[in-house]
Structures are given as structure tokens and as C-alpha cells.
Design a protein around this motif. Structure first.
Motif, PDB file in Angstrom:
ATOM      1  N   CYS A 116       0.819  -1.211   0.000  1.00 56.52           N
ATOM      2  CA  CYS A 116       0.000   0.000   0.000  1.00 56.52           C
ATOM      3  C   CYS A 116       0.855   1.264   0.000  1.00 56.52           C
ATOM      4  CB  CYS A 116      -0.929   0.007   1.225  1.00 56.52           C
ATOM      5  SG  CYS A 116      -2.079  -1.387   1.268  1.00 56.52           S
TER       6      CYS A 116
ATOM      7  N   TYR B  61      -4.868   0.529  -3.353  1.00 52.26           N
ATOM      8  CA  TYR B  61      -4.003   0.526  -2.180  1.00 52.26           C
ATOM      9  C   TYR B  61      -4.901   0.740  -0.962  1.00 52.26           C
ATOM     10  CZ  TYR B  61      -1.105   1.303  -6.202  1.00 52.26           C
ATOM     11  OH  TYR B  61      -0.529   1.183  -7.439  1.00 52.26           O
TER      12      TYR B  61
ATOM     13  N   GLN C 216      -5.342   0.819   2.606  1.00 53.13           N
ATOM     14  CA  GLN C 216      -4.448   1.002   3.745  1.00 53.13           C
ATOM     15  C   GLN C 216      -4.898   0.179   4.961  1.00 53.13           C
ATOM     16  OE1 GLN C 216      -1.690   2.631   3.221  1.00 53.13           O
ATOM     17  NE2 GLN C 216      -2.292   3.374   1.193  1.00 53.13           N
TER      18      GLN C 216
ATOM     19  N   GLY D 289      -2.714  -4.463  -1.116  1.00 53.10           N
ATOM     20  CA  GLY D 289      -2.282  -3.570  -2.194  1.00 53.10           C
ATOM     21  C   GLY D 289      -2.082  -4.373  -3.464  1.00 53.10           C
TER      22      GLY D 289
ATOM     23  N   ARG E  76      -1.236  -3.853  -7.689  1.00 52.42           N
ATOM     24  CA  ARG E  76      -0.968  -3.094  -8.909  1.00 52.42           C
ATOM     25  C   ARG E  76      -0.617  -4.099 -10.003  1.00 52.42           C
ATOM     26  NH1 ARG E  76       2.167   0.426  -7.029  1.00 52.42           N
ATOM     27  NH2 ARG E  76       4.285  -0.305  -7.498  1.00 52.42           N
TER      28      ARG E  76
END
Length: 459
Positions: free
Chosen positions: A257, A402, A404, A418, A420
Motif C-alpha cells: 500500500c 491501495y 491502507q 495492495g 498493482r
């Protein structure tokens, strides 16, 4: 501009040189010229690049420095990499380019003559001590440099000694914003050779990701498993190219994150995800930029799959928006629509039309790629961020979520995840070609790929 090429860089610990030793060092060396056939990669492409720059600034002296060494600590310097604009215009990419300067001298009513001011090979006679005494530039300390004739043959540019440059007046790429912008804009569209170099970087990066998966069993057992991952990828990058194109992000668990997590000092937990953002830079300095988010157990949990598949759908939408004539920002907007709608379906957001989704995405979802990982960054907004895509541009598409670990707007099961997914694409006449397609992107594809690699590593 000052020149320090005549200064001898020695250590205060060095003993004085006796006249006898100086004479002894000056003789009995076998000639060692560079091969007559030596040429730098892509040498036939740089004249046209310089001509395009010349056309932008008729009658003006243009100064493009390679850059200087920067101290890391005391008498240790950071590893040197020449400035990307200098490398693009000359084809020179080595660590021996420290302090060198390309000057485009006005010639005729519209053109320029390129002159490369460099530090040539040190002679080994006439009392010269640099080749064995100078710790920064001496041949016995940092390696062989070409002499002037060899340099001209290597690159096809007239060469002169750096100590004859003085302090020329003109536009300097290090300080002149208009020249820096032009040098970025000229690199926005890649030629076929550049695309080939980027594909090579992508292929080496793919191999590095495979290395990482094979190394996971050992990394999971190490107290700094993220560092183990970083080291495994770094080995591939140095073995196949110049190194990594940027600091590797090896972020496990909630570290994923943190957008630019490069401490990489965490332990790996088999129940977590690993976000690996890494790219090999070729010897010609073109870099890949790829991210995969991998389940450390080899299998996604249901909630990990939920998050991953939303990000994947956003990436698919972004990729589908790539085509010549489309706004550069279109692919980001397409991906973010998917993210906002997904978060609304989950009940995290109440309204998919607001911009509140940005709490969970934080940044844009792509950029140009080339000699720099964030290539052409000095280009004017109207030619890049607010411009349109053109055939031959290479860029990343990299949406992320992300979530948290301390975000009370999220249900507990989503916190600390998280994800990507980042791929490299080249814009084509009718869309875009996925350059990094050898790495799987789907949940099922990743699980199968990881299983195969882990089984082969164990056998």
C-alpha cells in the motif's frame, strides 16, 4: 562550465611517486588499440536525431552534458549513468562518459555541427601519471577510454579534448527549460530500433520475474525476504543489462500500500500478496517497467482474488482505450471508471460519479517509457499529458488499489491489501501491442505459472 580533466584525483593515503618509478611506469607497454570495426549500437540513428534537434534551434549553440559523478560517501561515488538526452543524441551509454559534453555548434544558416568534448585516453609517456594514479579517471582504476581517433570512429562525431572546451555560451540542457522540453518531446515517438531495445528490456524483466518465483521458498524463510527478492531480480538485471532501470519495489503484505516502497526490509508471510515492481535496463539504457502482484502461497484467497480482478478489469479497460489520436489521459479515465464502479458495488463508495475513489488509487495509472522509466517528463503538457497518442509511443498501463491497513472506511477483510498490475505497450496503427504479454495477468494464469515454476525449482 569548468573543466577538471587536468587535475589528478588521488588519495591522501597515496605515497609520493619517485622519479625512478615515474620513468619505470612510462615505458614498455604493448600497444592496445580498439578494434577498427568497433561502433556503438544504434550509431546510424543518432545523426537524424541531432538533425531534428538542430531544426528546433537554428543558429543557437546547444550544450548537452553527460553529467558528473556524485559522491555517495567520502571518496566513493555513485555508479555513473549519462543523462538520457546525451545518450539519445550520441549513443554513448557507458560509465566512462563522466564530464563529457556534446556541443551543437551553429553551422551555416540553419544547421549545426556536433562536437563531442571528452576526456581521451591518457598517454603512458612524457611523465603522465593519470593512467595509474588517478582514482576517478585513470585507466588502471576504472578502465580503458578511447583516444580521440577511436572515439570519432566509434560514434561518427568530431571529437575534441574536454580541456579545450572552456565555458561556452549557449542553451544548456541542464538549465534551459525550453531545450530540456524539446529533448523530451523529440523522444516521445520511438523508432523501430528503440522499440526493439524496449522489447529486449521487457524480455529480460520477464526472466527476472521467473527467477523471483523460483526463489520464493528461500525468500519466505529469510527474515528479510523482500531483500532476497530484490537481490534475485537485481542479479538478472546486472547479468543481462546495465542493471535495474529504477529501484525495485518488493512490497509484501501492507507494504504494497506504499506506492514507492523501496526499503524492502520486510519478512514474507505465505498468506500475503507480494507486489513486485521492477524493470531491467539494457546496456543501451532503455528500461522496462512491469508490476505483478503475486500470492506468496501460490494461490489467491477469495478476498485477494476479489481485489485483484477489479484491478485487472481496470487495466483491461485502460488497454482497450489505447490508439492513435486518443487523448493520453483516456486510458486512465477508462480504468478509473471501472475502479469507481467496483468500489461502489462493494459498498465502499456511495457514488461512482465522484472522485472519492482516489483515496484508494492515489496516482495516475501510466506514463511514457523509454530511456527513463518516466520518459519524456520535461515535455510540455500540450504535447504529452494533455496531448494525443501517436503510433510508436511506448507507455505503461498500471492501475492499482491501495487499501491502507488503518483505513476505517474499508471492511476489515480488505484492509492491508495492495494490488498493482503494470504492463508495457507500444501504440500501433490500430491500437496497441502488449510487449509484456509473456507474463500472465489473470488469476488462473498466475496460479498456473507460479505452480509450474515452483515445481521446476523443487525438482
Amino acid at each position: 562550465m569548468t573543466d577538471t580533466s587536468s587535475r589528478l584525483h588521488t588519495s591522501s593515503h597515496d605515497l609520493p611517486i619517485s622519479l625512478e618509478l615515474s620513468r619505470f611506469m612510462a615505458g614498455n607497454w604493448t600497444p592496445s588499440p580498439l578494434p577498427d570495426t568497433a561502433r556503438i549500437p544504434g550509431h546510424d540513428l543518432t545523426p537524424a536525431r541531432r538533425a531534428r534537434l538542430s531544426a528546433r534551434f537554428p543558429g543557437e549553440r546547444l550544450i548537452v552534458p553527460a553529467g558528473e559523478l556524485k559522491v555517495r560517501s567520502n571518496d566513493c561515488d555513485h555508479r555513473f549513468r549519462p543523462h538520457s538526452a546525451y545518450a539519445w543524441l550520441t549513443g554513448l551509454t557507458g560509465e566512462d562518459q563522466v564530464g563529457h559534453v556534446l556541443v551543437m555548434e551553429p553551422s551555416g544558416p540553419h544547421g549545426h555541427e556536433a562536437v563531442l568534448y571528452l576526456r581521451p585516453r591518457s598517454p603512458r609517456a612524457d611523465g603522465n601519471k593519470e593512467f595509474y594514479r588517478d582514482r576517478r579517471y585513470g585507466e588502471f582504476w576504472v578502465g580503458r577510454r578511447p583516444d580521440l581517433a577511436e572515439a570519432e570512429r566509434l560514434i561518427g562525431i568530431r571529437c575534441a579534448r574536454l580541456d579545450t572546451l572552456g565555458s561556452p555560451v549557449g542553451r544548456d540542457a541542464a538549465t534551459d527549460a525550453e531545450l530540456a522540453a524539446a529533448l523530451s518531446e523529440l523522444r516521445l515517438v520511438k523508432d523501430a530500433w528503440e522499440v526493439g531495445q524496449l522489447q529486449l528490456a521487457v524480455d529480460h524483466t520477464t526472466a527476472g520475474f521467473e527467477d523471483v518465483v523460483r526463489a520464493l521458498p528461500r525468500a519466505l524463510g529469510h527474515p528479510r525476504g523482500e531483500r532476497w527478492i530484490e537481490g534475485v531480480f537485481g542479479l538478472r538485471a546486472r547479468a543481462e543489462g546495465n542493471g535495474t532501470g529504477y529501484d525495485t519495489i518488493a512490497a509484501s503484505g501492507a507494504h504494497a500500500c506504499v506506492l514507492h516502497w523501496i526499503r524492502n526490509d520486510g519478512r514474507l508471510n505465505g498468506e500475503d500478496l507480494l507486489l513486485l515492481d521492477a524493470g531491467v535496463e539494457t546496456d543501451t539504457l532503455y528500461t522496462a517497467d512491469i508490476t505483478r502482484t503475486l500470492p506468496l502461497s501460490g494461490r489467491f484467497s477469495p478476498v485477494q482474488r476479489q481485489v485483484y480482478e477489479l484491478v485487472l478489469a481496470a487495466q483491461d479497460a485502460g488497454m482497450a482505450a489505447l490508439r492513435p489520436g486518443a487523448s493520453f489521459r483516456d486510458f486512465h479515465r477508462a480504468g478509473m471508471r471501472v475502479i469507481a464502479e467496483g468500489l461502489t458495488e462493494w459498498g465502499v463508495l456511495k457514488n461512482a460519479e465522484s472522485d472519492l475513489y482516489r483515496r484508494y488509487t492515489l496516482c495516475s495509472s501510466g506514463h511514457m517509457l523509454g530511456l527513463d522509466v518516466h520518459d519524456c517528463a520535461k515535455a510540455r503538457s500540450e504535447t504529452y499529458l494533455d496531448g494525443v497518442l501517436e503510433e510508436g509511443q511506448v507507455l505503461t498501463v498500471e492501475p492499482g488499489l491501495y487499501l491502507q491497513p488503518d483505513d476505517e472506511t474499508l471492511p476489515a477483510e480488505l484492509r492491508g491489501i495492495g494490488v498493482r498490475i503494470e504492463d508495457d505497450l507500444v501504440v500501433t496503427a490500430d491500437g496497441a501491442r502488449l510487449m509484456s504479454g509473456a507474463l500472465p495477468r489473470t488469476v488462473d494464469g498466475i496460479e498456473e505459472w507460479m505452480g509450474h515454476l515452483l515445481d521446476s525449482a523443487a525438482s
